[in-house]
Scaffold this active site. Structure first.
Site, mmCIF file in Angstrom:
data_model
loop_
_atom_site.group_PDB
_atom_site.id
_atom_site.type_symbol
_atom_site.label_atom_id
_atom_site.label_comp_id
_atom_site.label_asym_id
_atom_site.label_seq_id
_atom_site.Cartn_x
_atom_site.Cartn_y
_atom_site.Cartn_z
ATOM 1 N N CYS A 16 -2.189 -18.070 14.096
ATOM 2 C CA CYS A 16 -1.807 -17.285 15.264
ATOM 3 C C CYS A 16 -1.808 -18.186 16.496
ATOM 4 C CB CYS A 16 -2.791 -16.144 15.491
ATOM 5 S SG CYS A 16 -2.925 -14.974 14.130
ATOM 6 N N ARG B 124 0.820 -1.211 0.000
ATOM 7 C CA ARG B 124 0.000 0.000 0.000
ATOM 8 C C ARG B 124 0.853 1.260 0.000
ATOM 9 N NH1 ARG B 124 -3.800 -3.042 3.362
ATOM 10 N NH2 ARG B 124 -2.459 -2.637 5.148
ATOM 11 N N TYR B 125 1.881 1.292 0.826
ATOM 12 C CA TYR B 125 2.753 2.463 0.926
ATOM 13 C C TYR B 125 3.945 2.278 -0.022
ATOM 14 C CZ TYR B 125 0.247 3.512 5.277
ATOM 15 O OH TYR B 125 -0.715 3.805 6.206
ATOM 16 N N LYS C 132 -3.012 4.896 7.218
ATOM 17 C CA LYS C 132 -3.319 5.183 8.616
ATOM 18 C C LYS C 132 -3.333 6.698 8.841
ATOM 19 C CE LYS C 132 -1.444 0.914 10.577
ATOM 20 N NZ LYS C 132 -1.155 0.259 9.280
ATOM 21 N N ARG D 288 -8.477 -9.432 10.397
ATOM 22 C CA ARG D 288 -8.330 -10.484 9.377
ATOM 23 C C ARG D 288 -9.035 -11.767 9.822
ATOM 24 N NH1 ARG D 288 -2.419 -8.826 8.708
ATOM 25 N NH2 ARG D 288 -2.463 -7.390 6.943
ATOM 26 N N CYS E 85 -10.270 -9.288 15.612
ATOM 27 C CA CYS E 85 -9.239 -9.314 14.569
ATOM 28 C C CYS E 85 -9.776 -8.782 13.239
ATOM 29 C CB CYS E 85 -8.727 -10.735 14.395
ATOM 30 S SG CYS E 85 -7.497 -10.901 13.065
ATOM 31 N N ASP F 101 -7.069 3.176 10.475
ATOM 32 C CA ASP F 101 -6.698 2.627 9.173
ATOM 33 C C ASP F 101 -7.877 2.847 8.234
ATOM 34 O OD1 ASP F 101 -5.222 1.318 7.236
ATOM 35 O OD2 ASP F 101 -4.557 -0.241 8.620
ATOM 36 N N ARG G 88 7.262 0.646 1.828
ATOM 37 C CA ARG G 88 7.199 -0.547 2.681
ATOM 38 C C ARG G 88 6.108 -1.487 2.184
ATOM 39 N NH1 ARG G 88 4.412 3.719 6.547
ATOM 40 N NH2 ARG G 88 5.389 4.916 4.906
ATOM 41 N N ASP H 31 -10.720 -1.612 13.721
ATOM 42 C CA ASP H 31 -11.108 -1.861 12.334
ATOM 43 C C ASP H 31 -12.458 -2.570 12.328
ATOM 44 O OD1 ASP H 31 -8.743 -0.850 11.041
ATOM 45 O OD2 ASP H 31 -7.690 -2.632 11.752
ATOM 46 N N CYS I 227 -7.874 -13.278 18.327
ATOM 47 C CA CYS I 227 -8.548 -12.166 18.978
ATOM 48 C C CYS I 227 -9.954 -12.023 18.403
ATOM 49 C CB CYS I 227 -7.764 -10.873 18.763
ATOM 50 S SG CYS I 227 -6.042 -10.965 19.307
#
Length: 362
Positions: free
Chosen positions: A110, A97-98, A322, A119, A117, A315, A101, A278, A114
């Site tokens: 994971c 996206r950037y 962000k 994702r 989450c 975000d 990076r 999010d 969570c």
């Protein structure tokens, strides 16, 4: 520790029946939790189980990891890909996206899952592990993209990789001349600290600048074992940063945030990002309004060191990036700056001064 035979080795809880057996869910809740488990993965490690206060129905640790039937309710403004990974995926496992990076997602497993989450619809116990060929294609993309200066290992959790595979990835990235920074995002040091062993430490070896962003949302997550794991990473030359999500019922008070950020600093973890939630499917019960988040941070200014101050961010959708949300302490009034003192709340006037270019240093 979970209820049951004390001779049995603690294990990660992965289904509603085990939650009930461990005393983390009521028996009558099991049918509803089974429906949740059909859509979203669950896992609660022994380290996390040990942190949960079973006598507190509002325990902030349990709230992060124990599923709830409210997750089955999706609101119109919730999105399956709220951060827009998919449109910015040039090859499988990479998100760009950037300009300077890019993310590398070598797996989607994971140690814990969570309940908030972003994702949550793609992570799970099947792992989403890139094949050897897919991984090499992703690493080749980094090598062929000189505008990218920073590789960010995320997922899933990159510290769930085998030490061999992690060492291979670190080695390939370290050999790319235009990469300056390798950053990893992980929950492992606080949720499965036993994984931070000699082999994992050795796998992280690099001559690049190495940063590890530790995701933690409550001060109690910094257990004695977590502190040992983080100390080992720091001593190995990994710079530690902290990222958190502002969550209703977990850290939605100035005191809870102060305790969290102080706990981070005490383990040499610099608070880096405080994320606005999010809007992933079924996560509405965790949302704290932005205006409340700004007020919470404003209440901390002057109470905690600048070292403990994270950037509060949202975000934005569609890959817009962000955006900082932090509270403002300065405004222009009648052509002059009015700057609020963080200790007394009094506005101070800061006169604008125009520098004479002929007399200024060059």
């Amino acid at each position: 520790m979970p209820d049951g035979d004390p001779q049995l080795k603690p294990r990660t809880l992965r289904d509603p029946a085990s939650l009930v057996q461990a005393g983390l869910a009521r028996p009558e809740a099991e049918p509803g939790l089974r429906r949740v488990a059909e859509h979203f993965a669950m896992a609660i490690t022994p380290a996390v189980q040990a942190l949960i206060d079973r006598d507190d129905p509002a325990d902030p640790i349990a709230r992060q990891y124990v599923p709830d039937v409210a997750e089955l309710v999706t609101r119109p403004d919730e999105r399956s890909d709220p951060t827009s990974d998919a449109p910015f995926t040039p090859v499988k496992g990479v998100v760009h996206r950037y300009p300077d990076r890019a993310l590398l997602k070598p797996l989607l497993a994971c140690p814990v899952y969570c309940r908030f989450c972003f994702r949550r619809e793609v992570v799970g116990p099947d792992g989403g592990l890139l094949t050897e060929a897919e991984l090499e294609t992703a690493l080749d993309w980094f090598a062929a993209t000189p505008t990218v200066r920073e590789a960010i290992l995320t997922g899933g959790d990159p510290l769930m990789l085998s030490a061999r595979r992690l060492a291979h990835i670190m080695g390939r990235l370290s050999a790319i001349p235009h990469l300056d920074i390798i950053r990893l995002h992980s929950r492992v040091p606080v949720t499965a600290p036993e994984r931070v062993d000699d082999r994992l430490i050795a796998a992280l070896s690099t001559d690049k600048a190495a940063f590890l962003c530790v995701h933690a949302n409550h001060a109690r997550e910094f257990s004695p074992a977590a502190k040992v794991a983080l100390r080992r990473l720091s001593q190995a030359g990994v710079t530690l940063l902290g990222q958190s999500v502002l969550l209703r019922g977990v850290n939605d008070s100035s005191q809870a945030l102060e305790n969290l950020f102080r706990a981070m600093l005490s383990t040499q973890v610099k608070p880096y990002y405080l994320h606005q939630l999010d809007r992933a499917p079924g996560t509405a019960r965790f949302e704290v309004p932005i205006e409340e988040g700004r007020a919470l941070l404003r209440g901390l200014r002057g109470r905690i060191s600048g070292l403990a101050w994270p950037t509060y961010v949202l975000d934005l959708p569609d890959g817009a990036g962000k955006a900082p949300l932090g509270p403002d302490f300065a405004a222009i009034k009648d052509g002059e700056w009015q700057v609020e003192g963080p200790l007394d709340g009094v506005p101070y006037q800061h006169h604008s001064r125009h520098t004479n270019s002929e007399n200024s240093d060059s």
